[in-house]
Write a protein that holds these residues in place. Structure first.
Motif, mmCIF file in Angstrom:
data_model
loop_
_atom_site.group_PDB
_atom_site.id
_atom_site.type_symbol
_atom_site.label_atom_id
_atom_site.label_comp_id
_atom_site.label_asym_id
_atom_site.label_seq_id
_atom_site.Cartn_x
_atom_site.Cartn_y
_atom_site.Cartn_z
ATOM 1 N N LYS A 1 -5.012 9.658 -9.084
ATOM 2 C CA LYS A 1 -4.603 8.902 -7.810
ATOM 3 C C LYS A 1 -2.967 8.545 -7.866
ATOM 4 O O LYS A 1 -2.354 8.764 -6.553
ATOM 5 N N ALA A 2 -2.544 8.453 -8.955
ATOM 6 C CA ALA A 2 -0.916 8.028 -9.041
ATOM 7 C C ALA A 2 -0.161 9.620 -8.836
ATOM 8 O O ALA A 2 0.867 9.427 -8.083
ATOM 9 N N PHE B 1 4.467 2.070 2.285
ATOM 10 C CA PHE B 1 5.545 2.766 1.709
ATOM 11 C C PHE B 1 6.045 4.144 2.179
ATOM 12 O O PHE B 1 7.090 4.361 2.402
ATOM 13 N N THR B 2 4.859 4.936 2.509
ATOM 14 C CA THR B 2 5.417 6.215 2.973
ATOM 15 C C THR B 2 5.989 6.149 4.365
ATOM 16 O O THR B 2 6.719 6.593 4.891
ATOM 17 N N SER C 1 0.915 -0.922 0.035
ATOM 18 C CA SER C 1 -0.042 -0.048 0.085
ATOM 19 C C SER C 1 1.076 1.162 0.034
ATOM 20 O O SER C 1 2.078 1.361 0.335
ATOM 21 N N THR C 2 0.414 2.358 -0.321
ATOM 22 C CA THR C 2 1.112 3.761 -0.512
ATOM 23 C C THR C 2 1.223 4.145 0.952
ATOM 24 O O THR C 2 2.445 4.457 1.102
ATOM 25 N N GLU C 3 0.574 3.938 1.964
ATOM 26 C CA GLU C 3 0.670 4.261 3.426
ATOM 27 C C GLU C 3 1.743 3.381 3.946
ATOM 28 O O GLU C 3 2.588 4.068 4.608
ATOM 29 N N PHE D 1 -0.029 10.739 -5.232
ATOM 30 C CA PHE D 1 0.653 9.995 -4.358
ATOM 31 C C PHE D 1 2.249 10.406 -4.509
ATOM 32 O O PHE D 1 2.992 10.653 -3.632
ATOM 33 N N LEU E 1 1.939 -1.272 -5.183
ATOM 34 C CA LEU E 1 1.451 -0.471 -4.113
ATOM 35 C C LEU E 1 -0.212 -0.271 -4.483
ATOM 36 O O LEU E 1 -1.037 0.633 -3.739
ATOM 37 N N PHE E 2 -0.574 -0.497 -5.255
ATOM 38 C CA PHE E 2 -2.061 -0.004 -5.876
ATOM 39 C C PHE E 2 -2.681 -1.389 -6.363
ATOM 40 O O PHE E 2 -3.722 -1.149 -6.954
ATOM 41 N N LEU F 1 4.799 12.373 -1.817
ATOM 42 C CA LEU F 1 6.192 12.038 -1.559
ATOM 43 C C LEU F 1 7.431 13.129 -1.525
ATOM 44 O O LEU F 1 8.339 13.154 -0.852
ATOM 45 N N PHE G 1 2.749 3.492 -11.590
ATOM 46 C CA PHE G 1 1.829 3.497 -10.580
ATOM 47 C C PHE G 1 0.308 3.488 -11.234
ATOM 48 O O PHE G 1 -0.528 3.154 -10.569
#
Length: 438
Positions: free
Chosen positions: A247-248, A188-189, A184-186, A251, A307-308, A255, A222
């Motif tokens: 959405k991509a 990764f962050t 997930s993006t969360e 994100f 991540l998606f 970052l 992404f």
């Protein structure tokens, strides 16, 4: 280029014709040295490519190794400047029917050359005679070389966008296992923020400023991870998924906050930052591998995490093509097929530069499997994503520049993702409404 590389390269430069921009084109776009009517025997093959630096050294070594086998021919290389200069000269030579016997072309460029008659299709039966078959290549990589049911390019490699990481920083941050299981993006962050706490500067290095290709590579990865399509059909409006694009972009924008990653870094700055251990992660192409290895940095490389929801990775391929000739000599053409087959069979050497060999017998060999980190990302060709087919697209084309013109402000944090993508699509629609110039 390292000091050790220079004597090796100098040795080969005397045997390779380097054409400057001003002197390369003569006689209304004809490259005279490649004319079929010139005093060349069927055993004297001309081979154009755009490999310079470390890649050029490796390619020179591969061709020399084939020549040393005394198979009844000898290939002479011509190295031209990367990007538009190379593709313009190749198009002009092909249009005149007086092109080289063999050339390298990015897979993303085939859509702009095959429809215009600038390339000749490969003979599958003759390929099989020299030991090259469809079954020797990943399906998506082989299919990229097809146009109108015929094979116009044979991939030498796949060179994807990947994720490098500093293994010492990852261990200190306690995220080594996480990096191999991010979904997930969360997540990764969170990993990137933990790495920033270790480095004290940035968690992630990603350079894009003034470089549309770098922006596109990450965005498209992404975008495709959302199973979003982008179809560019002449005469029709671009078929895109705006929600997935926004959405991509949001994100990526998140970052670039000057904490996780620099808000306005270029490619050189990002790579330097990672090489000096001032970040824990680097989004970059596999072609960065030699310089990272030279830095003696504790690192590894893996595919960009999914991540998606859908496995997807951006990549391109260096491919072999047969530029159009007004009269091809059958014996020289057969030798050209042999040359390609012999280079493919030796392409484990090409893998040393970071690229994934397209020829699967090499990928499956113990010699390749022992290469690290190259073999870590060897599965990417199974889910690779090339640029959408378009006559105006591909490596070194204006397509990536148009993306940058509309999206760079989004990356900088001052532009609206939806408006930026909408501007890019409008530019695409103008081009799609025009006839292909070749």
């Amino acid at each position: 280029m390292s000091a050790l590389d220079k004597p090796f390269l100098d040795k080969h430069l005397s045997r390779r014709r380097l054409l400057g921009t001003a002197a390369a084109v003569a006689g209304g776009g004809v490259l005279l040295g490649c004319a079929p009517g010139a005093s060349r025997s069927a055993a004297d093959l001309s081979y154009w490519h755009l490999m310079t630096g470390g890649d050029g050294i490796v390619m020179a070594g591969l061709v020399d190794a084939v020549n040393a086998q005394h198979l009844g021919f000898s290939a002479t290389q011509t190295v031209l400047a990367w990007g538009p200069p190379y593709y313009t000269k190749l198009a002009m030579a092909s249009a005149g029917g007086r092109a080289p016997d063999l050339a390298i072309m990015h897979a993303s460029r085939i859509a702009g050359y095959a429809p215009g008659g600038l390339l000749e299709p490969w003979d599958l039966d003759l390929l099989a005679e020299v030991g090259v078959r469809e079954s020797d290549f990943p399906p998506l990589v082989w299919q990229k070389g097809l146009y109108d049911g015929k094979l116009y390019s044979i991939a030498l490699d796949t060179h994807p966008f990947v994720l490098y990481y500093n293994t010492e920083h990852a261990e200190k941050a306690g995220v080594t296992d996480d990096l191999h299981s991010l979904k997930s993006t969360e997540a990764f962050t969170e990993v990137a923020r933990k790495l920033q706490q270790v480095t004290g500067k940035h968690g992630l290095s990603y350079g894009y400023l003034g470089d549309g290709s770098q922006m596109w590579r990450l965005f498209y990865t992404f975008y495709r991870q959302q199973n979003a399509e982008m179809k560019l059909i002449p005469g029709q409006k671009a078929q895109v998924d705006e929600a997935a694009a926004v959405k991509a972009l949001k994100f990526v924008q998140s970052l670039l906050d000057d904490t996780i990653a620099s808000k306005a870094g270029d490619g050189g700055t990002a790579t330097s930052e990672f090489l000096h251990a001032e970040s824990g992660l680097l989004f970059g192409g596999v072609w960065e591998l030699p310089s990272i290895k030279d830095a003696k940095l504790p690192f590894d490389a893996i595919p960009i995490p999914t991540l998606f929801g859908t496995e997807a990775a951006y990549a391109d391929s260096h491919t072999f093509v047969l530029p159009r000739q007004s009269k091809a000599d059958p014996e020289r053409r057969r030798h050209t097929y042999q040359l390609v087959a012999e280079i493919l069979k030796r392409s484990v050497k090409w893998a040393g530069a970071g690229h994934i060999p397209a020829y699967q017998p090499v990928v499956k060999s113990s010699e390749y499997q022992a290469l690290k980190p190259q073999s870590n990302y060897a599965g990417i060709p199974d889910y690779v994503n090339y640029d959408p087919d378009a006559w105006f697209g591909g490596a070194g084309s204006d397509f990536h520049r148009y993306f940058a013109e509309n999206v760079q402000n989004v990356f900088l944090g001052s532009g609206d993702p939806a408006a930026g993508f909408e501007g890019f699509v409008k530019r695409l629609n103008v081009l799609l409404d025009r006839p292909q110039p070749l």
